[in-house]
Motif scaffolding. Structure first.
Motif, PDB file in Angstrom:
ATOM      1  N   GLY A 162      94.575  73.734  73.252  1.00  0.00           N
ATOM      2  CA  GLY A 162      94.229  73.807  74.667  1.00  0.00           C
ATOM      3  C   GLY A 162      93.953  75.201  75.180  1.00  0.00           C
ATOM      4  O   GLY A 162      93.387  75.356  76.258  1.00  0.00           O
ATOM      5  N   SER A 163      94.362  76.226  74.437  1.00  0.00           N
ATOM      6  CA  SER A 163      94.049  77.598  74.852  1.00  0.00           C
ATOM      7  C   SER A 163      92.558  77.862  74.658  1.00  0.00           C
ATOM      8  O   SER A 163      91.901  77.222  73.838  1.00  0.00           O
ATOM      9  CB  SER A 163      94.865  78.608  74.036  1.00  0.00           C
ATOM     10  OG  SER A 163      96.243  78.429  74.252  1.00  0.00           O
ATOM     11  N   ILE A 206      78.247  75.488  71.359  1.00  0.00           N
ATOM     12  CA  ILE A 206      78.543  76.488  72.387  1.00  0.00           C
ATOM     13  C   ILE A 206      79.498  75.896  73.427  1.00  0.00           C
ATOM     14  O   ILE A 206      80.418  76.579  73.903  1.00  0.00           O
ATOM     15  CB  ILE A 206      77.234  76.978  73.044  1.00  0.00           C
ATOM     16  CG1 ILE A 206      76.397  77.765  72.021  1.00  0.00           C
ATOM     17  CG2 ILE A 206      77.528  77.862  74.265  1.00  0.00           C
ATOM     18  CD1 ILE A 206      75.026  78.172  72.523  1.00  0.00           C
ATOM     19  N   TRP A 207      79.301  74.629  73.772  1.00  0.00           N
ATOM     20  CA  TRP A 207      80.234  73.936  74.684  1.00  0.00           C
ATOM     21  C   TRP A 207      81.641  73.920  74.090  1.00  0.00           C
ATOM     22  O   TRP A 207      82.626  74.126  74.809  1.00  0.00           O
ATOM     23  CB  TRP A 207      79.727  72.522  74.936  1.00  0.00           C
ATOM     24  CG  TRP A 207      80.641  71.674  75.772  1.00  0.00           C
ATOM     25  CD1 TRP A 207      80.649  71.564  77.137  1.00  0.00           C
ATOM     26  CD2 TRP A 207      81.684  70.811  75.298  1.00  0.00           C
ATOM     27  NE1 TRP A 207      81.636  70.687  77.545  1.00  0.00           N
ATOM     28  CE2 TRP A 207      82.286  70.208  76.433  1.00  0.00           C
ATOM     29  CE3 TRP A 207      82.176  70.482  74.040  1.00  0.00           C
ATOM     30  CZ2 TRP A 207      83.344  69.305  76.338  1.00  0.00           C
ATOM     31  CZ3 TRP A 207      83.233  69.584  73.936  1.00  0.00           C
ATOM     32  CH2 TRP A 207      83.804  69.012  75.074  1.00  0.00           C
ATOM     33  N   GLU A 208      81.756  73.676  72.797  1.00  0.00           N
ATOM     34  CA  GLU A 208      83.067  73.684  72.138  1.00  0.00           C
ATOM     35  C   GLU A 208      83.715  75.064  72.223  1.00  0.00           C
ATOM     36  O   GLU A 208      84.931  75.181  72.452  1.00  0.00           O
ATOM     37  CB  GLU A 208      82.926  73.273  70.677  1.00  0.00           C
ATOM     38  CG  GLU A 208      82.572  71.823  70.445  1.00  0.00           C
ATOM     39  CD  GLU A 208      82.409  71.513  68.972  1.00  0.00           C
ATOM     40  OE1 GLU A 208      83.401  71.147  68.319  1.00  0.00           O
ATOM     41  OE2 GLU A 208      81.276  71.669  68.464  1.00  0.00           O
ATOM     42  N   LEU A 209      82.913  76.109  72.002  1.00  0.00           N
ATOM     43  CA  LEU A 209      83.445  77.464  72.097  1.00  0.00           C
ATOM     44  C   LEU A 209      83.902  77.778  73.510  1.00  0.00           C
ATOM     45  O   LEU A 209      84.862  78.523  73.720  1.00  0.00           O
ATOM     46  CB  LEU A 209      82.378  78.469  71.656  1.00  0.00           C
ATOM     47  CG  LEU A 209      82.029  78.470  70.163  1.00  0.00           C
ATOM     48  CD1 LEU A 209      80.763  79.290  69.912  1.00  0.00           C
ATOM     49  CD2 LEU A 209      83.185  79.017  69.337  1.00  0.00           C
ATOM     50  N   LEU A 210      83.232  77.208  74.480  1.00  0.00           N
ATOM     51  CA  LEU A 210      83.595  77.409  75.883  1.00  0.00           C
ATOM     52  C   LEU A 210      84.877  76.672  76.248  1.00  0.00           C
ATOM     53  O   LEU A 210      85.776  77.235  76.881  1.00  0.00           O
ATOM     54  CB  LEU A 210      82.452  76.923  76.779  1.00  0.00           C
ATOM     55  CG  LEU A 210      82.732  76.864  78.286  1.00  0.00           C
ATOM     56  CD1 LEU A 210      82.890  78.269  78.863  1.00  0.00           C
ATOM     57  CD2 LEU A 210      81.620  76.103  79.005  1.00  0.00           C
ATOM     58  N   THR A 211      84.983  75.413  75.847  1.00  0.00           N
ATOM     59  CA  THR A 211      86.076  74.547  76.320  1.00  0.00           C
ATOM     60  C   THR A 211      87.229  74.414  75.337  1.00  0.00           C
ATOM     61  O   THR A 211      88.359  74.128  75.740  1.00  0.00           O
ATOM     62  CB  THR A 211      85.537  73.138  76.614  1.00  0.00           C
ATOM     63  OG1 THR A 211      85.104  72.529  75.385  1.00  0.00           O
ATOM     64  CG2 THR A 211      84.382  73.190  77.611  1.00  0.00           C
ATOM     65  N   GLY A 212      86.947  74.565  74.043  1.00  0.00           N
ATOM     66  CA  GLY A 212      87.964  74.317  73.027  1.00  0.00           C
ATOM     67  C   GLY A 212      88.236  72.844  72.809  1.00  0.00           C
ATOM     68  O   GLY A 212      89.187  72.477  72.092  1.00  0.00           O
TER      69      GLY A 212
END
Length: 293
Positions: free
Chosen positions: A121-122, A217-223
């Motif tokens: 979650g971080s 990129i969305w994954e890198l943004l949100t985790g």
């Protein structure tokens, strides 16, 4: 394995990504047999391949050896062509039946998907978000520049090296492609990252890779896991291809970054941005701070 560093600021030239290839350990080799390796451990396996950690005794280096069912000449030609610091270095192949192995640079940080799960979650720091988004995008830009569609861009196929670089791997579904290529059912990428045209029309192109890059990129943004609440892959494919749904972008996401990600996910593949444009946006850090203080 490469003598390579990420200078700042970006020079604005494609020469920024040129390799130093003076190291003989980077040379591609047709390897006679598996007897040149000391096998250490199984790193992972899937339906069509297994990856082992091994020592290449002649070169005295640790490598990843991917055992595959077969290797076509087209696949070999692609593997021999690819050279970019944002792509896992392909060192050679063993193509003596029944032993088919692809010998690669070993990345000890595992894959991006699993790394993000460990954060629990971080969120990634801004510097890491920008750096890894840059690495992920450069890999797609480079492949497009040599007319290769990867067709399976996803976070499990980005590996983290000991130098904390992000590198793309797995070219089992890659094709030389000026326009679009047909996709059979066993070639389709994992559903959360698949462009709607891959699901609905069984057609993949370099712009399909741009769609998938937008998910990364969305994954890198949100985790987060894309479509993590879906019951199964078929529900995801229905939501993407028939309902036009996309992952939810956080409200506090910078507007320029939001627009860029959404543009990657456009239904009309020809309207999606080029990887070069995405790369320039990321390298100039035009979005500003990602995390609100």
């Amino acid at each position: 394995m490469w003598n390579f560093h990420w200078p700042r600021p970006w020079s604005g030239s494609s020469d920024y990504y040129q390799l130093n290839t003076n190291n003989n350990n980077d040379e591609f080799e047709d390897i006679a047999s598996i007897g040149k390796f000391e096998w250490m451990e199984l790193c992972g396996s899937g339906s069509f391949s297994s990856v082992y950690k091994a020592t290449w005794t002649e070169r005295n280096i640790t490598v990843a050896a991917k055992k595959v069912l077969s290797l076509s000449q087209k696949e070999l030609d692609i593997l021999k062509t690819i050279k970019n610091p944002c792509i896992i270095n392909i060192l050679g192949v063993i193509s003596q039946s029944p032993d088919f192995y692809i010998i690669m640079e070993y990345a000890n940080g595992g894959n991006l998907f699993n790394y993000l799960r460990k954060l629990k979650g971080s969120k990634l720091p801004d510097d890491t978000f920008y750096q890894w988004s840059e690495h992920a995008t450069e890999a797609v830009r480079y492949l497009g520049s040599i007319n290769i569609a990867h067709r399976d861009i996803k976070s499990p196929n980005y590996l983290i090296t000991s130098a904390r670089d992000l590198k793309l791997c797995d070219f089992g579904t890659a094709k030389v492609s000026n326009e679009g290529t047909s996709v059979t059912s066993h070639e389709k990428g994992s559903s959360p990252w698949m462009a709607p045209e891959m699901i609905r029309d069984k057609l993949a192109s370099k712009k399909s890779d741009v769609y998938s890059l937008g998910i990364v990129i969305w994954e890198l943004l949100t985790g987060e896991i894309p479509y993590g609440q879906a019951d199964n892959q078929y529900q995801i494919m229905y939501l993407v291809a028939e309902k036009g749904e996309r992952p939810l972008i956080p409200e506090d996401c910078p507007q320029l970054l939001r627009r860029l990600i959404l543009s990657c996910w456009l239904e009309d593949r020809d309207s999606r941005p080029t990887p070069q444009l995405i790369l320039e946006r990321i390298q100039t850090k035009s979005f500003g701070p990602i995390r609100k203080s």
